[in-house]
Motif scaffolding. Structure first.
Motif, PDB file in Angstrom:
ATOM      1  N   GLU A 127       8.137   2.993   6.675  1.00  0.00           N
ATOM      2  CA  GLU A 127       7.397   3.506   5.526  1.00  0.00           C
ATOM      3  C   GLU A 127       7.411   2.510   4.363  1.00  0.00           C
ATOM      4  O   GLU A 127       6.429   2.399   3.625  1.00  0.00           O
ATOM      5  CB  GLU A 127       7.946   4.859   5.107  1.00  0.00           C
ATOM      6  CG  GLU A 127       7.610   5.947   6.110  1.00  0.00           C
ATOM      7  CD  GLU A 127       8.271   7.283   5.811  1.00  0.00           C
ATOM      8  OE1 GLU A 127       9.099   7.360   4.887  1.00  0.00           O
ATOM      9  OE2 GLU A 127       7.955   8.254   6.527  1.00  0.00           O
ATOM     10  N   ASN A 128       8.512   1.775   4.195  1.00  0.00           N
ATOM     11  CA  ASN A 128       8.550   0.726   3.170  1.00  0.00           C
ATOM     12  C   ASN A 128       7.557  -0.386   3.493  1.00  0.00           C
ATOM     13  O   ASN A 128       6.881  -0.899   2.598  1.00  0.00           O
ATOM     14  CB  ASN A 128       9.960   0.134   3.045  1.00  0.00           C
ATOM     15  CG  ASN A 128      10.891   1.032   2.276  1.00  0.00           C
ATOM     16  OD1 ASN A 128      10.462   1.868   1.494  1.00  0.00           O
ATOM     17  ND2 ASN A 128      12.184   0.868   2.514  1.00  0.00           N
TER      18      ASN A 128
ATOM     19  N   TYR B 233       4.086   0.957   2.648  1.00  0.00           N
ATOM     20  CA  TYR B 233       3.893   1.021   1.196  1.00  0.00           C
ATOM     21  C   TYR B 233       3.629  -0.377   0.624  1.00  0.00           C
ATOM     22  O   TYR B 233       2.691  -0.572  -0.153  1.00  0.00           O
ATOM     23  CB  TYR B 233       5.123   1.649   0.544  1.00  0.00           C
ATOM     24  CG  TYR B 233       5.078   1.659  -0.961  1.00  0.00           C
ATOM     25  CD1 TYR B 233       4.313   2.603  -1.644  1.00  0.00           C
ATOM     26  CD2 TYR B 233       5.790   0.729  -1.703  1.00  0.00           C
ATOM     27  CE1 TYR B 233       4.267   2.613  -3.020  1.00  0.00           C
ATOM     28  CE2 TYR B 233       5.758   0.730  -3.082  1.00  0.00           C
ATOM     29  CZ  TYR B 233       4.987   1.679  -3.742  1.00  0.00           C
ATOM     30  OH  TYR B 233       4.942   1.675  -5.111  1.00  0.00           O
TER      31      TYR B 233
ATOM     32  N   LYS C 161       0.203  -2.002  -1.157  1.00  0.00           N
ATOM     33  CA  LYS C 161       0.244  -2.564  -2.506  1.00  0.00           C
ATOM     34  C   LYS C 161      -0.132  -4.042  -2.524  1.00  0.00           C
ATOM     35  O   LYS C 161      -0.174  -4.657  -3.577  1.00  0.00           O
ATOM     36  CB  LYS C 161       1.647  -2.404  -3.115  1.00  0.00           C
ATOM     37  CG  LYS C 161       2.026  -0.980  -3.401  1.00  0.00           C
ATOM     38  CD  LYS C 161       1.180  -0.420  -4.520  1.00  0.00           C
ATOM     39  CE  LYS C 161       1.589   0.999  -4.816  1.00  0.00           C
ATOM     40  NZ  LYS C 161       0.768   1.615  -5.834  1.00  0.00           N
TER      41      LYS C 161
END
Length: 83
Positions: free
Chosen positions: A45-46, A49, A53
């Motif tokens: 999930e990091n 994300y 970005k």
């Protein structure tokens, strides 16, 4: 928070690229990918994300020279230092 002496697992560019491709193109959930690749779901999930970005996750940006600098015993002039 990281504990003192804790080692972190590093993943290859190929694995990261493969997981992100399956997530974005094949719409496989991070939970399923986590179970399939034996990688923590939070880690995946990091990556997702950071990719959304616009950050580069394929290169390692950690500094390897952090911490106290090593003493150079040969270049110390004790007389000058204590005068």
């Amino acid at each position: 928070m990281a504990k003192k002496g804790q080692k972190f697992k590093r993943y290859s560019k190929e694995i990261k690229t493969e997981i992100l491709k399956k997530y974005f193109e094949e719409y496989i959930s991070s939970r399923v990918l986590s179970e399939a690749y034996k990688i923590p779901q939070n880690t995946i999930e990091n990556w997702i994300y950071k990719t959304q970005k616009g950050k580069d996750i394929l290169t390692d940006h950690r500094q390897h020279n952090s911490g106290r600098p090593k003493k150079d015993e040969n270049n110390i002039d004790y007389k000058e230092r204590y005068e």
